[in-house]
Design a protein around this motif. Structure first.
Motif, short mmCIF file in Angstrom:
data_model
loop_
_atom_site.label_atom_id
_atom_site.label_comp_id
_atom_site.label_asym_id
_atom_site.label_seq_id
_atom_site.Cartn_x
_atom_site.Cartn_y
_atom_site.Cartn_z
N ALA A 265 0.83 -1.22 0.00
CA ALA A 265 0.00 0.00 0.00
C ALA A 265 0.86 1.26 0.00
CB ALA A 265 -0.94 -0.01 1.21
N LEU A 266 1.97 1.22 0.70
CA LEU A 266 2.87 2.38 0.71
C LEU A 266 3.58 2.54 -0.63
CD1 LEU A 266 4.42 2.02 4.31
CD2 LEU A 266 2.70 3.68 3.55
N ALA A 267 3.78 1.43 -1.31
CA ALA A 267 4.43 1.50 -2.62
C ALA A 267 3.50 2.02 -3.70
CB ALA A 267 4.96 0.12 -3.02
N LEU A 268 2.21 1.74 -3.54
CA LEU A 268 1.22 2.11 -4.57
C LEU A 268 0.06 2.88 -3.93
CD1 LEU A 268 1.16 -1.38 -6.37
CD2 LEU A 268 2.33 0.69 -7.17
N PRO A 269 0.31 4.10 -3.49
CA PRO A 269 -0.70 4.84 -2.71
C PRO A 269 -1.96 5.18 -3.51
CG PRO A 269 1.20 6.23 -3.19
CD PRO A 269 1.57 4.84 -3.60
N LEU B 152 -5.46 1.12 2.17
CA LEU B 152 -5.35 -0.25 2.68
C LEU B 152 -6.56 -0.62 3.53
CD1 LEU B 152 -3.82 -2.90 3.21
CD2 LEU B 152 -2.60 -1.74 5.08
N THR B 153 -7.13 -1.79 3.22
CA THR B 153 -8.18 -2.37 4.05
C THR B 153 -7.73 -3.76 4.48
OG1 THR B 153 -9.93 -1.19 2.87
CG2 THR B 153 -10.58 -3.14 4.13
N VAL B 154 -7.77 -4.01 5.77
CA VAL B 154 -7.45 -5.33 6.31
C VAL B 154 -8.75 -6.00 6.70
CG1 VAL B 154 -6.23 -6.61 8.12
CG2 VAL B 154 -5.21 -4.52 7.17
N VAL B 155 -8.96 -7.21 6.17
CA VAL B 155 -10.13 -8.00 6.59
C VAL B 155 -9.61 -9.26 7.27
CG1 VAL B 155 -12.25 -9.15 5.91
CG2 VAL B 155 -11.46 -7.15 4.62
N VAL B 156 -9.88 -9.37 8.56
CA VAL B 156 -9.45 -10.54 9.31
C VAL B 156 -10.60 -11.53 9.36
CG1 VAL B 156 -8.47 -11.40 11.47
CG2 VAL B 156 -8.07 -9.02 10.77
N MET B 157 -10.41 -12.70 8.78
CA MET B 157 -11.44 -13.74 8.87
C MET B 157 -11.16 -14.57 10.11
SD MET B 157 -12.09 -14.39 4.88
CE MET B 157 -10.76 -13.31 4.41
N ASP B 158 -11.98 -14.32 11.12
CA ASP B 158 -11.73 -14.85 12.47
C ASP B 158 -12.73 -15.96 12.79
OD1 ASP B 158 -11.27 -15.30 15.14
OD2 ASP B 158 -11.81 -13.26 15.80
N ASN B 159 -12.23 -17.20 12.69
CA ASN B 159 -13.11 -18.33 13.04
C ASN B 159 -12.74 -18.94 14.39
OD1 ASN B 159 -10.75 -19.59 12.41
ND2 ASN B 159 -11.55 -20.85 10.74
N GLY B 160 -11.72 -18.34 15.05
CA GLY B 160 -11.34 -18.85 16.36
C GLY B 160 -10.63 -20.19 16.32
N LEU B 161 -10.21 -20.58 15.12
CA LEU B 161 -9.62 -21.92 14.97
C LEU B 161 -8.42 -21.90 14.02
CD1 LEU B 161 -12.89 -23.93 14.23
CD2 LEU B 161 -11.68 -23.85 16.43
N TYR B 162 -7.51 -22.83 14.25
CA TYR B 162 -6.54 -23.19 13.22
C TYR B 162 -7.21 -24.33 12.44
CZ TYR B 162 -3.24 -20.61 16.18
OH TYR B 162 -2.59 -19.66 16.92
N GLU B 163 -8.15 -23.98 11.60
CA GLU B 163 -9.08 -24.98 11.08
C GLU B 163 -8.42 -25.98 10.14
OE1 GLU B 163 -12.46 -23.24 9.16
OE2 GLU B 163 -13.69 -25.01 9.56
N CYS B 164 -7.51 -25.49 9.30
CA CYS B 164 -7.00 -26.40 8.28
C CYS B 164 -5.99 -27.40 8.85
CB CYS B 164 -6.40 -25.62 7.11
SG CYS B 164 -4.94 -24.70 7.51
#
Lengths: 204, 179
Positions: free
Chosen positions: A59-63, A94-106
């Motif tokens: 994001a800083l490289a490509l504002p 920059l947008t951060v989307v945290v997909m939070d399932n509370g698990l190390y699912e894989c």
């Protein structure tokens, strides 16, 4: 909201002009199949703890270009201090989307610490992210994501998702490796930006 | 303005040469966790309008920031004490071995011959074997006149090899050095 639902919302809100940094694991095939356009717009990293930092550098490289980090709770927790750097730098693209399932699912669904009450949105807000929100359904994710993508500040969205991994047929799974992904991503950025990033040295 | 810059009016020659070298190498972004050996470098960079300084609180953030910048076509450098190599070891290893993303890093040589702090010696003892294990080419830079050409070569080498390189600053090229 399952991960596939969250991924669908993100894909519908973005375009082939946007760039993405994602984690690997259960997310990768979902995103590979639903991402905007059949283009190499996503750098998928095998590096838990470095997704947001890499998206920050991009994001800083490509504002002038929108960058979306497709994060996971396990990755954010591995290097929690990175959110403080994000909050201080706060790139508007920059947008951060945290997909939070509370698990190390894989790896068999061992719990992460968010399943014990750690609140990543509150941590991000405490770090200074002005637009840090938790969302629990597709409608609120779509609304907050649209606001962040159109806004003039860093967006930090924590999407609480239910457990559950999509099963993709073999021909739809992503089979590239991290080195091939790097080259393909760089060539796509070169195409978007109209300039050379890697190469240019003489062959003889 | 960086707090280390308060009250520091004179930039030592090594630090000025370092910034001049960054200009010549077209570096416009520096990520760092500041330390004492290169103190004036951070001050000089912070004062330079052509270079953005990103301060982190854990060296493990730096490989991602520098890699992301590279992927976007902006030249970036990470600077830290050599002990930071250990903190950042896992992302460095993965960016190099798993993704072949070139990272240019500058570290201060804490624990070099004559080190007066007992806690600094382990930094030097581990640095060489660690860089060797990571297969990262390294050059020790101890003369101010070498700073500019070594920075240029570091970016040439990393870009062509698609692999990290490391410059280790000591002697004249550190705070209070001979020059």
């Amino acid at each position: 909201m399952k991960r596939i639902d969250a991924v669908t919302v993100i894909a519908e809100a973005t375009t082939t002009e946007d760039l993405f940094v994602s984690s690997v694991g259960g997310l990768i095939d979902d995103w590979w199949n639903l991402r905007p356009g059949p283009v190499d717009n996503t750098m998928s990293l095998s590096i838990l703890g470095s997704i947001s930092s890499t998206a920050l550098g991009l994001a800083l490289a490509l504002p002038h270009r929108r960058v979306v980090a497709l994060e996971t709770d396990g990755s954010v927790l591995m290097n929690l201090g990175a959110v403080t750097t994000l909050a201080v730098q706060r790139p508007r693209n920059l947008t951060v989307v945290v997909m939070d399932n509370g698990l190390y699912e894989c790896i068999g669904s061992a719990p992460t610490l968010t399943s014990a009450g750690v609140d990543l949105a509150a941590i991000a807000a405490g770090a200074g992210c002005a637009h840090a929100v938790a969302v629990h359904d597709e409608l609120s994710l779509a609304k907050e994501l649209a606001a962040s993508l159109a806004g003039d500040d860093l967006g930090y969205l924590v999407a609480r998702i239910e457990p559950g991994m999509e099963s993709w047929p073999e021909e739809k799974r992503r089979h590239t490796d991290g080195i091939e992904d790097k080259y393909r991503f760089v060539r796509y950025v070169e195409q978007l930006e109209g300039r050379r990033i890697h190469g240019g040295a003489p062959h003889v | 303005m960086h707090e280390q810059s308060v009250g520091t009016d004179r930039v030592p020659r090594y630090a000025q040469e370092f910034v001049n070298g960054l200009h010549e190498a077209a570096v416009t972004l520096v990520g760092t966790l500041p330390e004492s050996h290169l103190k004036s470098v951070y001050v000089a960079i912070d004062r330079d309008p052509a270079i953005d300084l990103v301060r982190v609180s854990n060296e493990a953030e730096l490989p991602g920031i520098v890699a992301g910048s590279y992927l976007g076509g902006r030249r970036a450098l990470m600077i830290m004490e050599n002990s930071g190599l250990r903190q950042a070891c896992e992302p460095i290893a993965r960016f190099s071995f798993a993704h072949q993303v070139p990272l240019v890093m500058v570290v201060s040589y804490r624990g070099d011959f004559g080190e007066a702090n007992w806690w600094g010696h382990n930094h030097a003892q581990v640095m060489g074997p660690l860089l060797e294990a990571l297969r990262i080419p390294m050059k020790i830079v101890d003369r101010v006149d070498d700073i500019k050409p070594m920075l240029r070569k570091a970016f040439d080498h990393a870009g062509a090899s698609q692999w990290p390189v490391c410059l280790v600053m000591t002697g004249e090229c550190t705070e209070g050095g001979a020059a």
